[in-house]
Design an enzyme around this catalytic site. Structure first.
Site, mmCIF file in Angstrom:
data_model
loop_
_atom_site.group_PDB
_atom_site.id
_atom_site.type_symbol
_atom_site.label_atom_id
_atom_site.label_comp_id
_atom_site.label_asym_id
_atom_site.label_seq_id
_atom_site.Cartn_x
_atom_site.Cartn_y
_atom_site.Cartn_z
ATOM 1 N N ASP A 206 6.401 -1.394 -3.679
ATOM 2 C CA ASP A 206 4.735 -1.200 -3.597
ATOM 3 C C ASP A 206 4.462 -0.818 -5.339
ATOM 4 O OD1 ASP A 206 2.613 -0.256 -2.201
ATOM 5 O OD2 ASP A 206 2.756 1.723 -3.844
ATOM 6 N N ARG B 153 0.337 -9.244 0.278
ATOM 7 C CA ARG B 153 0.951 -8.566 1.882
ATOM 8 C C ARG B 153 1.100 -9.173 2.474
ATOM 9 N NH1 ARG B 153 -1.068 -3.142 0.982
ATOM 10 N NH2 ARG B 153 -1.354 -2.835 -0.950
ATOM 11 N N ARG C 238 1.250 -5.124 8.073
ATOM 12 C CA ARG C 238 1.905 -4.621 9.134
ATOM 13 C C ARG C 238 1.171 -5.820 10.807
ATOM 14 N NH1 ARG C 238 -1.092 0.590 7.244
ATOM 15 N NH2 ARG C 238 -1.620 -0.991 5.296
ATOM 16 N N TYR D 296 -4.204 5.194 -9.851
ATOM 17 C CA TYR D 296 -3.406 6.501 -8.894
ATOM 18 C C TYR D 296 -3.089 7.461 -9.959
ATOM 19 C CZ TYR D 296 -4.207 2.801 -5.483
ATOM 20 O OH TYR D 296 -5.054 1.947 -4.832
ATOM 21 N N ARG E 292 8.575 -0.661 11.189
ATOM 22 C CA ARG E 292 8.156 0.542 10.582
ATOM 23 C C ARG E 292 8.310 2.117 12.228
ATOM 24 N NH1 ARG E 292 5.266 3.970 8.939
ATOM 25 N NH2 ARG E 292 3.183 3.710 7.308
HETATM 26 O O1 CP3 Z 1 3.422 -8.331 0.910
HETATM 27 C C1 CP3 Z 1 4.060 -7.838 0.066
HETATM 28 O O2 CP3 Z 1 2.527 -8.260 -0.758
HETATM 29 C C2 CP3 Z 1 4.337 -6.964 -0.367
HETATM 30 C C3 CP3 Z 1 4.311 -5.684 -0.266
HETATM 31 C C4 CP3 Z 1 3.486 -4.709 -1.341
HETATM 32 C C5 CP3 Z 1 3.037 -3.445 -0.741
HETATM 33 N N1 CP3 Z 1 2.509 -2.755 -1.538
HETATM 34 C C6 CP3 Z 1 3.597 -3.063 0.826
HETATM 35 C C7 CP3 Z 1 2.873 -1.807 0.867
HETATM 36 C C8 CP3 Z 1 2.874 -4.822 -2.117
HETATM 37 C C9 CP3 Z 1 2.659 -6.352 -3.508
HETATM 38 C C10 CP3 Z 1 2.260 -3.981 -2.222
HETATM 39 C C11 CP3 Z 1 1.860 -3.553 -3.979
HETATM 40 C C12 CP3 Z 1 0.407 -2.705 -4.091
HETATM 41 N N2 CP3 Z 1 0.151 -1.242 -3.573
HETATM 42 C C13 CP3 Z 1 -0.983 -2.833 -4.544
HETATM 43 C C14 CP3 Z 1 -0.834 -4.313 -5.054
HETATM 44 C C15 CP3 Z 1 -1.812 -4.969 -4.149
HETATM 45 C C16 CP3 Z 1 -3.121 -4.222 -3.954
HETATM 46 O O3 CP3 Z 1 -3.447 -4.618 -2.808
HETATM 47 O O4 CP3 Z 1 -4.045 -4.594 -4.627
HETATM 48 C C17 CP3 Z 1 -1.174 -1.565 -4.518
HETATM 49 C C18 CP3 Z 1 -2.987 -1.425 -5.136
HETATM 50 C C19 CP3 Z 1 -0.635 -0.441 -3.948
HETATM 51 C C20 CP3 Z 1 -0.786 0.524 -3.659
HETATM 52 C C21 CP3 Z 1 -0.477 0.528 -2.246
HETATM 53 N N3 CP3 Z 1 0.147 1.279 -1.701
HETATM 54 C C22 CP3 Z 1 -1.924 1.034 -1.071
HETATM 55 C C23 CP3 Z 1 -2.986 1.011 -1.952
HETATM 56 C C24 CP3 Z 1 -1.115 0.940 -0.019
HETATM 57 C C25 CP3 Z 1 -2.015 1.746 0.901
HETATM 58 C C26 CP3 Z 1 -2.736 0.558 1.458
HETATM 59 C C27 CP3 Z 1 -3.219 -0.384 3.155
HETATM 60 O O5 CP3 Z 1 -2.877 -1.642 3.228
HETATM 61 O O6 CP3 Z 1 -2.821 0.917 3.825
HETATM 62 C C28 CP3 Z 1 -0.218 1.077 0.013
HETATM 63 C C29 CP3 Z 1 0.646 1.445 0.655
HETATM 64 C C30 CP3 Z 1 1.659 -0.239 1.519
HETATM 65 N N4 CP3 Z 1 2.270 -0.750 0.072
HETATM 66 C C31 CP3 Z 1 1.398 -0.298 2.503
HETATM 67 C C32 CP3 Z 1 3.154 -1.397 2.757
HETATM 68 C C33 CP3 Z 1 2.854 -2.014 3.059
HETATM 69 C C34 CP3 Z 1 1.432 -0.287 4.176
HETATM 70 C C35 CP3 Z 1 2.291 1.000 4.257
HETATM 71 C C36 CP3 Z 1 2.180 1.224 5.793
HETATM 72 O O7 CP3 Z 1 3.388 -0.018 6.708
HETATM 73 O O8 CP3 Z 1 1.895 2.048 6.247
#
Ligand code: CP3
Length: 343
Positions: free
Chosen positions: A71, A22, A26, A146, A35
């Site tokens: 994502d 990640r 944020r 999911y 964003r």
């Molecule tokens: O920088 C990176 O790693 C690349 C971007 C990335 C995102 N999601 C962006 C994102 C990657 C590799 C993911 C993978 C992802 N998404 C996973 C596997 C990795 C892990 O964390 O276990 C999972 C389970 C998801 C599903 C998902 N998407 C969740 C649980 C959430 C909310 C998480 C949170 O931190 O609030 C998302 C949304 C998401 N994906 C965000 C980002 C930057 C937050 C969205 C925002 O900006 O509002």
């Protein structure tokens, strides 16, 4: 060859490579700024914006790899599943019947998610220091969590009970997702991704027996298809998987990524000489005072020396509250400290 690719291939490196799960997100003011004007889905669906966000952390820190900004649910949306982010994925009609599983189309990445492939092509020439680009997808079982539960959950009880109440349906869904993710990752490699990572974020929900029957069987299918199609390094991230290392040891991948709960030396002992490891500083350690953070990083580096290859990372995603200054200190320290104690 970059230090990241060399470490994946268990070759000698001049310093331990580091990237951060990640890393685009944020905790970065420049991400929050973008964003505030564009919603998350638009960021992932517009190639130029996804490319910009992917590169942001590499401008700030001397990271050794970039990871595509997208994502795990993006290709699932491409398969026609109606979902939104709040902030985690919410599926409007959770998938729980055979009719729904059979109605899922096969993913054709060039047709269904062309913007992902386009962003990879935009990112590659823009990456500083020749840093390699990691493409990724969700593990079939994590996607099932999911899709079946319909929303983020601590225990994913609905998804887990689905494995027991409708095991054959679960296997069918997993096979379908396994093939879709093989097509998706194969297309990412063809577009220019230099390593491919599968995130099994919910591996730790399962006992070894169910993990093998459901999650691992599907991952084997994805990885076997990819081995035929590409020779880029393959990474499998197994979150909360300390009890699962024996069963992933014979999976045909180059790197196993782990959370912070087990020391890397112990992980590597179980995985054996054929696997590099990736991880595993607790994301909470970035809140330690200067000096202490470096000491915790050194402990991870020291543990990593027991493995045939080590890519430094956090054990899970960086928290939005993290200070970018702490990240800068971590990255610089890992480089300085590991090049002193050359392997
Ligand atoms: O920088 C990176 O790693 C690349 C971007 C990335 C995102 N999601 C962006 C994102 C990657 C590799 C993911 C993978 C992802 N998404 C996973 C596997 C990795 C892990 O964390 O276990 C999972 C389970 C998801 C599903 C998902 N998407 C969740 C649980 C959430 C909310 C998480 C949170 O931190 O609030 C998302 C949304 C998401 N994906 C965000 C980002 C930057 C937050 C969205 C925002 O900006 O509002």
């Amino acid at each position: 060859m970059s230090t990241f690719i060399a470490a994946c291939r268990r070759q000698p490196v001049e310093h331990t490579p580091i990237w951060i799960m990640r890393q685009a997100g944020r905790y970065l003011p420049e991400y929050r700024e973008l964003r505030s004007r564009v919603d998350f889905e638009a960021l992932t669906h517009k190639a130029e914006l996804a490319a910009e966000v992917t590169i942001q952390p590499l401008r700030r820190f001397e990271l050794d790899a970039a990871i595509l900004f997208s994502d795990i649910m993006t290709p699932v949306q491409g398969m026609g599943v109606d979902l939104f982010f709040d902030p985690g994925p919410v599926v409007r009609n959770p998938i729980r019947t055979d009719a729904q599983i059979d109605a899922l189309p096969q993913l054709v990445p060039e047709r269904d998610v062309p913007f992902v492939l386009e962003s990879i092509k935009l990112i590659r020439p823009e990456l500083p220091r020749g840093a390699p680009l990691i493409g990724f997808a969700g593990g079939p079982f994590t996607l099932l969590c999911y899709l079946v539960s319909g929303k983020p959950s601590k225990e994913f009880g609905i998804a887990r009970s689905f494995l027991y109440s409708q095991p054959e349906s679960a296997e069918r869904l997993l096979d379908h997702l396994a093939d879709a993710m093989a097509a998706y990752l194969g297309a990412q490699a063809a577009a220019g991704a230099q390593a491919l990572m599968l995130f099994e974020s919910w591996a730790g929900l399962l006992a070894p027996r169910e993990f093998s029957r459901f999650a691992l069987r599907a991952v084997r299918r994805t990885m076997a298809a990819l081995r035929k199609r590409t020779d880029v390094p393959l990474i499998y991230y197994v979150n909360q998987g300390s009890a699962l290392m024996e069963v992933v040891a014979d999976l045909d991948v180059d790197v196993i990524g782990v959370d912070w709960r087990s020391p890397l030396s112990q992980v590597s002992r179980v995985l054996g000489p054929g696997k590099a490891v990736q991880g595993n500083l607790d994301p909470a350690a970035l809140f330690a005072p200067p000096g202490e953070l470096e000491r915790h990083a050194d402990l991870v580096l020291q543990e990593g020396r027991a493995a045939p290859g080590h890519i430094f990372n956090l054990g899970h995603g960086i928290w939005p509250e993290t200070s970018p200054d702490a990240v800068a200190r971590l990255v610089d320290h890992v480089h300085a400290s590991s090049s002193k104690g050359r392997r």
